[in-house]
Design a protein around this motif. Structure first.
Motif, short mmCIF file in Angstrom:
data_model
loop_
_atom_site.label_atom_id
_atom_site.label_comp_id
_atom_site.label_asym_id
_atom_site.label_seq_id
_atom_site.Cartn_x
_atom_site.Cartn_y
_atom_site.Cartn_z
N GLY A 101 -1.17 4.71 12.41
CA GLY A 101 -1.19 5.40 11.13
C GLY A 101 -0.37 4.73 10.04
N VAL A 102 -0.10 3.46 10.16
CA VAL A 102 0.65 2.74 9.12
C VAL A 102 -0.28 2.44 7.94
CG1 VAL A 102 1.86 0.58 8.56
CG2 VAL A 102 2.29 1.75 10.74
N ILE A 103 0.23 2.57 6.72
CA ILE A 103 -0.52 2.21 5.51
C ILE A 103 0.20 1.07 4.81
CG2 ILE A 103 -1.35 3.00 3.27
CD1 ILE A 103 -1.51 5.82 4.43
N VAL A 104 -0.53 -0.03 4.58
CA VAL A 104 0.03 -1.18 3.88
C VAL A 104 -0.82 -1.40 2.63
CG1 VAL A 104 0.77 -3.58 4.04
CG2 VAL A 104 0.69 -2.17 6.11
N ALA A 105 -0.24 -1.18 1.45
CA ALA A 105 -0.99 -1.27 0.21
C ALA A 105 -1.15 -2.72 -0.24
CB ALA A 105 -0.30 -0.45 -0.87
N GLY A 106 -1.99 -2.93 -1.24
CA GLY A 106 -2.44 -4.24 -1.64
C GLY A 106 -1.33 -5.24 -1.96
N GLN A 107 -1.56 -6.48 -1.53
CA GLN A 107 -0.70 -7.63 -1.80
C GLN A 107 0.71 -7.52 -1.21
OE1 GLN A 107 -0.99 -8.31 -6.09
NE2 GLN A 107 -2.66 -9.75 -5.71
#
Length: 344
Positions: A270-276
């Motif tokens: 459930g990890v969220i890694v946003a753009g760049q």
């Protein structure tokens, strides 16, 4: 794109939990935003930011949340649901099945399949595909110019779009969707400096993706130096993402465009890694962590943490610092005035 959907069909898709307010007897010919919709269009309120635009929308059918209390205009239909955005997704899923039907089973005559490859009779193999020796292809779809390497495995229900490359010994899980140009199982980036030159370290592992993984266009996942680079079930990877050798990503993670994850870093579920955002190697990112866009992660991150910045710091601390930075010009001005008084 032209549609011809009846409100009856839409209600069948949405199910009994849908509450009907108003009436519209025509068909639906298109889908548009609230501001751009015309008569005969379907629209939706998915973001509270656009709530004020519902009343002025010309859409004939609008999906709205259950707490929306306004009434529709004459000849207009509101369908009230818990999650209008997901309801629209269900409708679009049905439309997609009609606009982009699954190709029929069979092998295009221009494709090359090695004699000892095992291809399901229910698979669809498009033009100019190559399937290597010992590969196993389940009841899946390979569009044109797909390459599957030696002893690779493509699971049941997978869909590989044009120009996807799956390297030797890699395993693609059931119902995976690999978008055009994605490369699974390219060499990991590994070198040792010996005798005045960078000596390539052979990457002899593979990549294994679990069920229901999506991989965006032109994303790359490197094979492991040894063992496996792993992508967990239900994880969704956006376009132009780079995942290095021996990375392990948990279940139901979201990895947004242009993220780079260095070798041997481990992400929980459930990890969220946003753009760049960029993640250094050999880190541990706890389950449920959220990493904001453009963040540089150089240390481990605890589960459920929210981080942002360069380098990464707790989100609340970053926000406080941003507020203080805006006050710096006035603070320096006051300091200069105080210094002049002291020196006079």
């Amino acid at each position: 794109m032209f549609l011809n959907y009846s409100t009856t069909r839409i209600l069948e898709i949405l199910g009994k939990e849908c509450q009907i307010v108003g009436a519209y007897d025509g068909s639906i010919g298109g889908i548009a935003s609230l501001a751009e919709a015309e008569q005969g269009d379907l629209s939706f309120l998915g973001n509270p930011k656009y709530r004020s635009k519902v009343a002025d929308s010309q859409a004939s059918v609008i999906l709205v949340p259950n707490d929306y209390e306004e009434t529709p205009k004459a000849g207009q239909l509101y369908l009230k649901l818990e999650n209008p955005s997901f309801a629209l997704a269900l409708i679009c899923r049905d439309i997609e099945g009609k606009l982009l039907p699954k190709p029929s089973a069979g092998v295009h005559p221009s494709s090359v399949i090695e004699p000892d490859a095992d291809v399901s009779p229910e698979a669809s193999i498009g033009a100019f595909c190559y399937i290597g020796s010992g590969a196993k292809i389940g009841a899946s779809v390979l569009e044109s110019h797909v390459t599957v390497g030696r002893d690779a495995v493509i699971g049941e229900g997978a869909h590989l779009f044009s120009r996807v490359s799956v390297g030797d010994y890699c395993e693609i899980g059931e119902r995976n969707r690999l978008m055009s140009g994605s490369v699974i199982g390219s060499d990991g980036y590994g070198y040792e400096y010996e005798d005045g030159t960078h000596q390539r370290v052979p990457q002899i592992g593979n990549v294994v993706t679990a069920a229901d993984v999506d991989i965006g266009a032109n994303s790359t996942i490197d094979r492991a130096r040894f063992g496996s680079t792993q992508i967990g079930a239900g994880t969704k990877i956006d376009n132009q993402v780079q995942i290095a050798h021996n990375v392990r990503i948990g279940q139901h993670c979201l990895i947004v465009a242009q993220v780079g994850i260095s070798g041997s870093t481990v992400l929980g579920d459930g990890v969220i890694v946003a753009g760049q955002a960029g993640l250094a190697g050999h880190l541990k990112i706890g389950s449920g962590a959220m990493i904001a866009g453009g963040t540089a992660v150089i240390n481990d991150i605890d589960a459920q943490s929210k981080v942002r910045g360069y380098p990464a710091m707790p989100l609340m601390l970053f926000n406080r610092m941003a507020v203080l930075q805006r006050k710096l010009p006035d603070l320096f001005k006051r300091f200069d005035q105080l210094e002049k008084k002291v020196n006079s």
